[in-house]
Design an enzyme around this catalytic site. Sequence first.
Site, PDB file in Angstrom:
ATOM      1  N   LYS A   1       0.832  -1.221   0.000  1.00  0.00           N
ATOM      2  CA  LYS A   1       0.000   0.000   0.000  1.00  0.00           C
ATOM      3  C   LYS A   1       0.861   1.263   0.000  1.00  0.00           C
ATOM      4  O   LYS A   1       0.591   2.200  -0.736  1.00  0.00           O
ATOM      5  CB  LYS A   1      -0.946  -0.036   1.213  1.00  0.00           C
ATOM      6  N   SER A   2       1.887   1.289   0.850  1.00  0.00           N
ATOM      7  CA  SER A   2       2.737   2.485   0.928  1.00  0.00           C
ATOM      8  C   SER A   2       3.396   2.767  -0.424  1.00  0.00           C
ATOM      9  O   SER A   2       3.449   3.914  -0.877  1.00  0.00           O
ATOM     10  CB  SER A   2       3.844   2.292   1.969  1.00  0.00           C
TER      11      SER A   2
ATOM     12  N   ARG B   1       2.640   5.919  -3.060  1.00  0.00           N
ATOM     13  CA  ARG B   1       3.786   6.749  -3.452  1.00  0.00           C
ATOM     14  C   ARG B   1       3.992   6.715  -4.962  1.00  0.00           C
ATOM     15  O   ARG B   1       4.297   7.728  -5.581  1.00  0.00           O
ATOM     16  CB  ARG B   1       5.052   6.307  -2.718  1.00  0.00           C
TER      17      ARG B   1
ATOM     18  N   GLY C   1      -4.631   7.874   5.755  1.00  0.00           N
ATOM     19  CA  GLY C   1      -3.718   8.836   6.371  1.00  0.00           C
ATOM     20  C   GLY C   1      -2.541   9.121   5.446  1.00  0.00           C
ATOM     21  O   GLY C   1      -2.083  10.256   5.327  1.00  0.00           O
TER      22      GLY C   1
ATOM     23  N   ARG D   1      -8.224  11.791  13.124  1.00  0.00           N
ATOM     24  CA  ARG D   1      -6.762  11.645  13.223  1.00  0.00           C
ATOM     25  C   ARG D   1      -6.059  12.991  13.100  1.00  0.00           C
ATOM     26  O   ARG D   1      -6.563  13.918  12.479  1.00  0.00           O
ATOM     27  CB  ARG D   1      -6.274  10.643  12.155  1.00  0.00           C
TER      28      ARG D   1
ATOM     29  N   GLN E   1       4.745   9.268   7.243  1.00  0.00           N
ATOM     30  CA  GLN E   1       3.813  10.146   6.521  1.00  0.00           C
ATOM     31  C   GLN E   1       4.234  11.599   6.687  1.00  0.00           C
ATOM     32  O   GLN E   1       4.256  12.373   5.724  1.00  0.00           O
ATOM     33  CB  GLN E   1       2.393   9.934   7.054  1.00  0.00           C
TER      34      GLN E   1
ATOM     35  N   ASP F   1       2.424  -1.186  11.885  1.00  0.00           N
ATOM     36  CA  ASP F   1       1.100  -1.612  11.396  1.00  0.00           C
ATOM     37  C   ASP F   1       0.782  -3.066  11.754  1.00  0.00           C
ATOM     38  O   ASP F   1      -0.316  -3.543  11.473  1.00  0.00           O
ATOM     39  CB  ASP F   1       1.017  -1.441   9.875  1.00  0.00           C
TER      40      ASP F   1
ATOM     41  N   LYS G   1      -3.931   5.521  14.870  1.00  0.00           N
ATOM     42  CA  LYS G   1      -4.180   4.845  13.587  1.00  0.00           C
ATOM     43  C   LYS G   1      -5.669   4.882  13.231  1.00  0.00           C
ATOM     44  O   LYS G   1      -6.420   5.633  13.815  1.00  0.00           O
ATOM     45  CB  LYS G   1      -3.645   3.415  13.647  1.00  0.00           C
TER      46      LYS G   1
ATOM     47  N   ARG H   1      -5.884   1.603  18.392  1.00  0.00           N
ATOM     48  CA  ARG H   1      -5.571   0.163  18.299  1.00  0.00           C
ATOM     49  C   ARG H   1      -5.133  -0.471  19.616  1.00  0.00           C
ATOM     50  O   ARG H   1      -5.331  -1.666  19.803  1.00  0.00           O
ATOM     51  CB  ARG H   1      -4.516  -0.079  17.216  1.00  0.00           C
TER      52      ARG H   1
HETATM   53  C1  S3P Z   1       2.688   4.837   6.330  1.00  0.00           C
HETATM   54  C2  S3P Z   1       3.245   5.243   7.525  1.00  0.00           C
HETATM   55  C3  S3P Z   1       2.765   4.793   8.842  1.00  0.00           C
HETATM   56  C4  S3P Z   1       1.863   3.578   8.720  1.00  0.00           C
HETATM   57  C5  S3P Z   1       0.858   3.727   7.622  1.00  0.00           C
HETATM   58  C6  S3P Z   1       1.557   3.897   6.288  1.00  0.00           C
HETATM   59  C7  S3P Z   1       3.252   5.334   5.073  1.00  0.00           C
HETATM   60  O1  S3P Z   1       2.032   5.837   9.447  1.00  0.00           O
HETATM   61  O2  S3P Z   1       1.208   3.338   9.945  1.00  0.00           O
HETATM   62  O3  S3P Z   1       0.008   2.607   7.566  1.00  0.00           O
HETATM   63  O4  S3P Z   1       2.954   4.782   3.997  1.00  0.00           O
HETATM   64  O5  S3P Z   1       4.022   6.314   5.118  1.00  0.00           O
HETATM   65  P1  S3P Z   1       2.737   7.004  10.315  1.00  0.00           P
HETATM   66  O6  S3P Z   1       3.511   7.860   9.409  1.00  0.00           O
HETATM   67  O7  S3P Z   1       1.585   7.723  10.953  1.00  0.00           O
HETATM   68  O8  S3P Z   1       3.579   6.290  11.334  1.00  0.00           O
END
Ligand code: S3P
Length: 441
Positions: free
Chosen positions: A24-25, A29, A97, A125, A172, A322, A349, A353
Amino acid sequence: MSNFVEIKNKVGEFEKTISVPGDKSLSIRWVLFASLAKGKSKAKNLLMSEDVIAAIKAIKKLGIKVIINKKECTIFGKGIEGYNYKKNLTINAQNSGTLGRLILGLLVNSTKPINLIGDKSLSKRDFSRVSEPLSKFGAKFKLKNNNFLPLEIYGSSNLKPIKYYEKKGSAQCKSSIIFAAMRTNGDTIIKAKKSRNHTELLCKHLKLPISVKNNKNYDLIKIKKVKKINTLNYEIPSDISSSAFFIVLTALSKHSELVIKNVNINPSRIGIVTILKKMGVKIFFKNQKTYKGEKKADIKVISAKNLKAINCPPKLNSGAIDEFLVIFLVAAKAKGISYFRNIGELNQKESPRLMWAEKILTNLGVKTITTKNSIKIYGNPKINLNSNKKIIIKNYLKDHRVFMTSLIAALSFGGKWIIHDKDSINTSFPNFLKIIDKIKS
Ligand code: S3P
């Protein structure tokens, strides 16, 4: 169709090979970088989940053409200054997020105000963690109660580079600042507590003007204004966070083995592997490769016999951020008291959690002592719920990971579970239940 699942039986023994969807990240991106490149970028194995589709919708609203077919997604970027949109644009980050926070970094130079909204969970959030550093560049923000969505961003054509100490270990937040720095003349310097480094690796792969110095507890990142981004064809490796549910299911099952193909094993993401190995789970990486700066491998897991409790070193937290909910299930079955500390970020989150961990573990009959940033789990290697024990999981803000963790708990420990809001998995892992069926069959 009903929006809950009922689980009445534990999973049997299995020996399977599976693939989980794209990371997903990396998917989000890729969408954002491709939207800034000049020309056509293509991705294969892009995660087709609601969070990533929200990212695609967002760049479309910014005037970028996207074509999706079964095999690949094509983004027709118009260059770093190529966004084109009307006044009073609203972008909906939905549940994501990552999208909400990263995209703000790309909007710091917008001369037209833009609204950012999200769903019920995202609207609870913290967004001040990005509006605060981005304001230092010269953008202005209006947030609900100075903190939350909906927000309005007013960009500036006179951005100034910043020096910023990112203390939360939030990728993030760090990535949002990197994106803003790409739009700003001069050197922006970020001292960042360790967190996933996909943005930095993509910047390096694209040969953007970034330098990263790794120190023990933090990274020093320097980034200059970017003039051009080359197109990026990318085959997204599979998501370790989605793999985590199956790694734990295997670890907790009897006489079972699982191979998960082609998973991103970026060292900043594999905290779960380090933690579970310390607890006695056998996990191996096979066919390791480097792909465009990212590491990937097939992951092999074998059922664990004697699980040991862990006093989890906080330096492993960011690499497992996560995965904690599902890691706690392993602690529930381990011999001894496990202790996880400095994990208050878990309550930031998609749902609080730590609170949900306590609820799920209490349902399993496992004692916990939870504070606002730690949890002690009194493991019970004999945990085995009576088939009449009814457990209902609902009202958890549709946090996908609460749903999937509950399902793994049900399959591992028995009892009669009704888990609501099945559609929560659509944000990150739409075919989760299909893979569960494959393992059961
Ligand atoms: C993510 C960063 C993390 C993670 C989220 C994905 C990212 O969050 O928990 O699921 O893709 O940069 P945080 O930046 O709030 O730690």
